[in-house]
Write a protein that holds these residues in place. Sequence first.
Motif, PDB file in Angstrom:
ATOM      1  N   VAL A   1     -42.300  48.997 -28.832  1.00  0.00           N
ATOM      2  CA  VAL A   1     -41.613  48.039 -29.512  1.00  0.00           C
ATOM      3  C   VAL A   1     -42.032  46.918 -29.694  1.00  0.00           C
ATOM      4  O   VAL A   1     -42.363  46.064 -30.012  1.00  0.00           O
ATOM      5  CB  VAL A   1     -40.523  48.183 -28.853  1.00  0.00           C
ATOM      6  N   ASN A   2     -42.930  46.744 -28.263  1.00  0.00           N
ATOM      7  CA  ASN A   2     -43.476  44.937 -28.092  1.00  0.00           C
ATOM      8  C   ASN A   2     -45.370  44.623 -28.808  1.00  0.00           C
ATOM      9  O   ASN A   2     -45.947  43.938 -28.988  1.00  0.00           O
ATOM     10  CB  ASN A   2     -43.465  44.642 -27.296  1.00  0.00           C
ATOM     11  N   TRP A   3     -45.901  46.149 -28.605  1.00  0.00           N
ATOM     12  CA  TRP A   3     -47.353  46.239 -28.399  1.00  0.00           C
ATOM     13  C   TRP A   3     -47.661  47.893 -29.675  1.00  0.00           C
ATOM     14  O   TRP A   3     -46.897  48.284 -29.846  1.00  0.00           O
ATOM     15  CB  TRP A   3     -47.779  46.788 -26.807  1.00  0.00           C
ATOM     16  N   CYS A   4     -48.617  46.613 -30.518  1.00  0.00           N
ATOM     17  CA  CYS A   4     -49.380  47.332 -31.268  1.00  0.00           C
ATOM     18  C   CYS A   4     -50.937  47.032 -31.909  1.00  0.00           C
ATOM     19  O   CYS A   4     -50.755  46.518 -31.109  1.00  0.00           O
ATOM     20  CB  CYS A   4     -48.946  47.612 -32.449  1.00  0.00           C
ATOM     21  N   VAL A   5     -51.357  48.316 -31.619  1.00  0.00           N
ATOM     22  CA  VAL A   5     -53.258  47.702 -32.308  1.00  0.00           C
ATOM     23  C   VAL A   5     -53.735  48.990 -33.803  1.00  0.00           C
ATOM     24  O   VAL A   5     -52.535  49.709 -34.314  1.00  0.00           O
ATOM     25  CB  VAL A   5     -54.220  48.978 -31.068  1.00  0.00           C
ATOM     26  N   SER A   6     -54.397  48.109 -33.964  1.00  0.00           N
ATOM     27  CA  SER A   6     -55.611  48.650 -34.949  1.00  0.00           C
ATOM     28  C   SER A   6     -56.391  48.564 -35.031  1.00  0.00           C
ATOM     29  O   SER A   6     -57.602  47.637 -34.327  1.00  0.00           O
ATOM     30  CB  SER A   6     -54.553  47.476 -36.531  1.00  0.00           C
ATOM     31  N   ILE A   7     -57.423  49.369 -35.817  1.00  0.00           N
ATOM     32  CA  ILE A   7     -58.678  49.729 -35.774  1.00  0.00           C
ATOM     33  C   ILE A   7     -59.313  49.584 -37.392  1.00  0.00           C
ATOM     34  O   ILE A   7     -57.835  50.483 -38.197  1.00  0.00           O
ATOM     35  CB  ILE A   7     -59.292  50.929 -35.763  1.00  0.00           C
ATOM     36  N   ALA A   8     -59.756  48.788 -38.187  1.00  0.00           N
ATOM     37  CA  ALA A   8     -60.113  49.685 -39.158  1.00  0.00           C
ATOM     38  C   ALA A   8     -61.881  49.337 -39.560  1.00  0.00           C
ATOM     39  O   ALA A   8     -62.994  49.078 -38.854  1.00  0.00           O
ATOM     40  CB  ALA A   8     -59.879  48.196 -39.982  1.00  0.00           C
ATOM     41  N   TYR A   9     -62.340  49.957 -40.568  1.00  0.00           N
ATOM     42  CA  TYR A   9     -63.850  49.718 -40.706  1.00  0.00           C
ATOM     43  C   TYR A   9     -64.580  49.637 -42.552  1.00  0.00           C
ATOM     44  O   TYR A   9     -63.441  49.722 -43.085  1.00  0.00           O
ATOM     45  CB  TYR A   9     -64.967  50.942 -40.397  1.00  0.00           C
ATOM     46  N   GLU A  10     -65.482  48.690 -42.500  1.00  0.00           N
ATOM     47  CA  GLU A  10     -66.352  48.442 -44.270  1.00  0.00           C
ATOM     48  C   GLU A  10     -67.334  48.674 -44.002  1.00  0.00           C
ATOM     49  O   GLU A  10     -67.865  48.738 -43.061  1.00  0.00           O
ATOM     50  CB  GLU A  10     -65.910  47.415 -44.816  1.00  0.00           C
ATOM     51  N   PHE A  11     -67.332  50.235 -44.796  1.00  0.00           N
ATOM     52  CA  PHE A  11     -68.931  50.984 -45.577  1.00  0.00           C
ATOM     53  C   PHE A  11     -68.904  50.088 -46.921  1.00  0.00           C
ATOM     54  O   PHE A  11     -68.461  50.703 -48.146  1.00  0.00           O
ATOM     55  CB  PHE A  11     -68.846  51.800 -45.304  1.00  0.00           C
ATOM     56  N   VAL A  12     -70.283  49.751 -46.752  1.00  0.00           N
ATOM     57  CA  VAL A  12     -70.739  49.322 -48.278  1.00  0.00           C
ATOM     58  C   VAL A  12     -72.345  50.121 -48.390  1.00  0.00           C
ATOM     59  O   VAL A  12     -73.514  49.816 -47.118  1.00  0.00           O
ATOM     60  CB  VAL A  12     -70.756  48.237 -48.322  1.00  0.00           C
ATOM     61  N   GLY A  13     -72.949  50.479 -49.330  1.00  0.00           N
ATOM     62  CA  GLY A  13     -73.742  50.779 -49.878  1.00  0.00           C
ATOM     63  C   GLY A  13     -74.972  50.359 -50.161  1.00  0.00           C
ATOM     64  O   GLY A  13     -75.442  48.955 -50.050  1.00  0.00           O
ATOM     65  N   GLU A  14     -76.295  51.116 -49.802  1.00  0.00           N
ATOM     66  CA  GLU A  14     -77.227  50.210 -50.744  1.00  0.00           C
ATOM     67  C   GLU A  14     -77.262  49.342 -52.525  1.00  0.00           C
ATOM     68  O   GLU A  14     -76.060  49.624 -52.462  1.00  0.00           O
ATOM     69  CB  GLU A  14     -78.253  51.294 -50.523  1.00  0.00           C
ATOM     70  N   ARG A  15     -77.901  48.235 -52.185  1.00  0.00           N
ATOM     71  CA  ARG A  15     -77.187  47.839 -53.868  1.00  0.00           C
ATOM     72  C   ARG A  15     -79.275  47.283 -53.986  1.00  0.00           C
ATOM     73  O   ARG A  15     -79.609  46.721 -53.170  1.00  0.00           O
ATOM     74  CB  ARG A  15     -76.332  46.632 -53.047  1.00  0.00           C
ATOM     75  N   LEU A  16     -78.695  46.789 -55.482  1.00  0.00           N
ATOM     76  CA  LEU A  16     -79.722  45.900 -55.811  1.00  0.00           C
ATOM     77  C   LEU A  16     -79.849  44.710 -55.984  1.00  0.00           C
ATOM     78  O   LEU A  16     -78.472  44.173 -55.899  1.00  0.00           O
ATOM     79  CB  LEU A  16     -80.011  46.615 -57.269  1.00  0.00           C
TER      80      LEU A  16
END
Length: 246
Positions: free
Chosen positions: A156-171
């Motif tokens: 009830v008191n604790w929570c966790v989160s995980i996230a990622y961001e992937f960006v491919g090749e760009r000119l």
Amino acid sequence: VRNLDNTSLQAGARYEFSEALSIFGSYSESFQPVTGLDIFNDPLPPTTGEGYEVGVKGQLFSGRLAYTVSYFDITNENIARAPLVIPPDAPNPLGSVPAGEENAEGVDVDISGAITENWSVIFSFGYLDSEADDGFALPNIADFNSALFTRYDVTVNWCVSIAYEFVGERLGVSDIDGDPATFDPLRVDPHFIGNAAVYYQRGRFNAQLNVSNIFDEEYVDSVGGLARQNYAGAPTEALLTLGVEF
């Protein structure tokens, strides 16, 4: 003084087979005035564009997860460019010509919802195929991108989160105003950024610890046509926030 008027069309439709499944489509036109003069000192015409999108929306696992899958195609024309050849009688050799065209088409996938009562998730994936009139991809636009955010309530008191961001090749640098046969474009490597957070709340007290770029990835966040317009991404950072409600 020049007066411009234009009528842009936008239309869309959606059909529901059931509460859990529907299809949709849309069409739109764009109109963007452009400042500046061409090589003959005439006002540049506006940039125009058109695009359409079709897709499907639905639900999975008794409505706990919602998803959208769509395909889109967008084309812009009359983009101001520096001229490749300047006529000898041109009074404004520094002017532009409305000769540019850009196209982008791709697929988007979005999924969000609650896997369980304590576990929620938001996921997105995109593929983009872009091309300018020089034959190269549009600068600073990745071919692939993906992101995930998931949160789990431990107690009830604790929570966790995980996230990622992937960006491919760009000119990194385009050659819209040059010779494609002799141009060697700069390409920016793909990158993967991980983030995490821990949350605590009890009564009127709350605390939150955010850690971004947890793998200390070295990457280019944004690119431009000049070296000084390239910006490096931030290294690993941690932020602790404490709060009390009175």
